[in-house]
Design a protein around this motif. Sequence first.
Motif, PDB file in Angstrom:
ATOM      1  N   ARG A 114      33.230  44.359  31.864  1.00  0.00           N
ATOM      2  CA  ARG A 114      32.577  45.133  32.834  1.00  0.00           C
ATOM      3  C   ARG A 114      31.015  44.482  32.666  1.00  0.00           C
ATOM      4  O   ARG A 114      30.071  44.950  32.689  1.00  0.00           O
ATOM      5  CB  ARG A 114      32.448  46.211  32.384  1.00  0.00           C
ATOM      6  N   HIS A 115      30.993  43.261  32.382  1.00  0.00           N
ATOM      7  CA  HIS A 115      29.616  42.431  31.869  1.00  0.00           C
ATOM      8  C   HIS A 115      28.988  42.041  33.222  1.00  0.00           C
ATOM      9  O   HIS A 115      29.303  41.062  33.988  1.00  0.00           O
ATOM     10  CB  HIS A 115      29.941  41.182  31.056  1.00  0.00           C
ATOM     11  N   ALA A 116      28.106  42.810  33.850  1.00  0.00           N
ATOM     12  CA  ALA A 116      27.586  42.640  35.012  1.00  0.00           C
ATOM     13  C   ALA A 116      26.721  41.358  35.161  1.00  0.00           C
ATOM     14  O   ALA A 116      27.140  40.557  36.379  1.00  0.00           O
ATOM     15  CB  ALA A 116      26.734  43.682  35.551  1.00  0.00           C
ATOM     16  N   ASN A 117      26.102  40.765  34.152  1.00  0.00           N
ATOM     17  CA  ASN A 117      25.496  39.421  34.441  1.00  0.00           C
ATOM     18  C   ASN A 117      26.176  38.411  34.642  1.00  0.00           C
ATOM     19  O   ASN A 117      26.244  37.462  35.154  1.00  0.00           O
ATOM     20  CB  ASN A 117      24.546  39.622  33.299  1.00  0.00           C
ATOM     21  N   ALA A 118      27.442  38.557  33.739  1.00  0.00           N
ATOM     22  CA  ALA A 118      28.437  37.531  33.620  1.00  0.00           C
ATOM     23  C   ALA A 118      28.950  37.365  35.071  1.00  0.00           C
ATOM     24  O   ALA A 118      29.438  36.442  35.510  1.00  0.00           O
ATOM     25  CB  ALA A 118      29.312  37.657  32.376  1.00  0.00           C
ATOM     26  N   LEU A 119      29.306  38.243  35.601  1.00  0.00           N
ATOM     27  CA  LEU A 119      29.806  38.572  36.956  1.00  0.00           C
ATOM     28  C   LEU A 119      29.098  37.777  38.078  1.00  0.00           C
ATOM     29  O   LEU A 119      29.415  36.938  38.892  1.00  0.00           O
ATOM     30  CB  LEU A 119      30.465  39.985  37.432  1.00  0.00           C
ATOM     31  N   CYS A 120      27.795  38.250  37.881  1.00  0.00           N
ATOM     32  CA  CYS A 120      26.503  37.894  38.828  1.00  0.00           C
ATOM     33  C   CYS A 120      26.494  36.120  38.725  1.00  0.00           C
ATOM     34  O   CYS A 120      26.439  35.600  39.734  1.00  0.00           O
ATOM     35  CB  CYS A 120      25.353  38.251  38.461  1.00  0.00           C
ATOM     36  N   ALA A 137      32.997  39.142  46.162  1.00  0.00           N
ATOM     37  CA  ALA A 137      33.444  39.946  45.297  1.00  0.00           C
ATOM     38  C   ALA A 137      33.100  40.081  43.866  1.00  0.00           C
ATOM     39  O   ALA A 137      32.655  41.132  43.618  1.00  0.00           O
ATOM     40  CB  ALA A 137      34.972  39.441  45.137  1.00  0.00           C
ATOM     41  N   CYS A 138      32.459  38.844  43.437  1.00  0.00           N
ATOM     42  CA  CYS A 138      31.871  38.955  42.231  1.00  0.00           C
ATOM     43  C   CYS A 138      30.492  39.895  42.250  1.00  0.00           C
ATOM     44  O   CYS A 138      30.147  40.714  41.224  1.00  0.00           O
ATOM     45  CB  CYS A 138      31.622  37.660  41.670  1.00  0.00           C
ATOM     46  N   PHE A 139      29.804  39.376  43.250  1.00  0.00           N
ATOM     47  CA  PHE A 139      28.512  40.321  43.350  1.00  0.00           C
ATOM     48  C   PHE A 139      28.639  41.751  43.473  1.00  0.00           C
ATOM     49  O   PHE A 139      27.987  42.628  43.024  1.00  0.00           O
ATOM     50  CB  PHE A 139      27.673  39.582  44.450  1.00  0.00           C
ATOM     51  N   ARG A 140      29.634  42.135  44.405  1.00  0.00           N
ATOM     52  CA  ARG A 140      29.656  43.404  44.706  1.00  0.00           C
ATOM     53  C   ARG A 140      30.456  44.163  43.513  1.00  0.00           C
ATOM     54  O   ARG A 140      30.001  45.396  43.093  1.00  0.00           O
ATOM     55  CB  ARG A 140      30.854  43.520  45.911  1.00  0.00           C
ATOM     56  N   GLN A 141      31.245  43.466  42.608  1.00  0.00           N
ATOM     57  CA  GLN A 141      31.557  44.089  41.312  1.00  0.00           C
ATOM     58  C   GLN A 141      30.686  44.467  40.360  1.00  0.00           C
ATOM     59  O   GLN A 141      30.257  45.328  39.622  1.00  0.00           O
ATOM     60  CB  GLN A 141      32.901  43.188  40.808  1.00  0.00           C
TER      61      GLN A 141
END
Length: 469
Positions: A114-120, A137-141
């Motif tokens: 759930r690491h938002a910065n890593a997903l971004c 999909a990454c940005f929305r997650q």
Amino acid sequence: MPALPDDPATAPQQSPEFLAGLLASQKGDRTAAFAAFARAAARFPAHGPIHGNLGTLAGQLGHGALAARCFRRGLAVDPGHAELWSNFGSQLRRTHRDVEAVAALKRALCLAPRHANALCNLGAILFEAGHSARAEACFRQALALAPHLAEAAKNLGFALLRRGELRAGFGWYEQRHAVAPLPPPALDTPVPRWQGGSLDGLSLLAVAEQGEGDTIQFVRYAKLVERGGGALTLLCSPALKRLMTRAEGVRRVALEGERVAGVDAWVPLLSLPHLLGTDRGSVPGGIPYLHPAPEDAAAWRARLSGAAGLKVGLVWAGNPAFDGDHRRSPRFAAVAPLLDLPGVHMVCLQVGDGRRDLVGRGLAGNATDLGAEIHDFADTAAIMAGLDLVITSCTAPAHLAGALGRPVWIMLPFAADWRWMEGRTDSPWYPTARLFRQPAPGDWTSVVAALSAELQAVVAGRRPLDGLV
């Protein structure tokens, strides 16, 4: 008694060295911050986040190799720290080591799904590689996990714009100012930032905020302001001032840094598409909306009157300070075969860093280099008025030729900038443009081959030059 380096009673984040680093960072003094965190790292060598802070600062200071060493030291002592892996991935991305960056970000997400910065950050790499749907999909997650993560919101805007969803894309793109706030312009009297609404009777200051190509593309909105009953003053760079005084709908032009009087509100120029409700069916047309001075155009036309054949302007490089310039600029060696085509007279319009490609090279008799004589975009516009065609990389002259209504063939990287959308050979922004896209990352050879074939067809009369004015 002072704490020893390995005293477990001393929390590294509370040490004077660490706090000094934080304070210097908050003040924007990266050099002082790096020095303070280096002292903290010497005192607490087994504390991974300190090394991570050093890595981030080294990267921001332009020391990529040092940044990588700092991150690796941090990860050697704390391999289970997801934030360290995420920040390391960001640094690797900045130095264009995308394969390693993806691996680092995936490691971060294995440790912290759930690491938002890593997903971004992962989404940004996927976007730059042309995988728009996966990036979206990454940005929305990331936004589902961290709704106020402005970087993810801005990047989602880019992904939607590339897909042609202009209304939603420009809406998300407004979050760019949460990432990098745009300071209000210098005004004699403070006025509010315009948030939309009636333009009737409004004196509006539009502030150019991005590259000069963006200013050229979006100054078209001055006509919409005028049609709504408003008057637009444009704040722009010196290189654009002469050209912008002739832009349709622009009432006044001021230079960046000048104090402006007599306006009721101000607005970032690239916010006008959102505030005026642009979608794919309402892209402002009216091409051309920029015009060279007639006397300048006549002088340049006379200068080139002796050139035989199809007169084609050529630009092969953009501003190297732009983060993606290494992808978008083919450089002269890649486009040089175009100068060997019979029936074509190449007019080199390259200015800036790209001119160093010509050092030590002689141009054939069917080429004229005017780059050293170009002082601003008004000069370039006047030259383009006398050309049959412009061939350019994705940089400001591409927008200039399109805004002038000149035929322009634009060389695009495999994962092109959002404004050219996906899979198109034309552009709703510029009706006289044709897009030549790389079939694979880095493949300029195929692009130049396609351009050569099309030019030869035009010279032979087998194909009309679409959009010729």
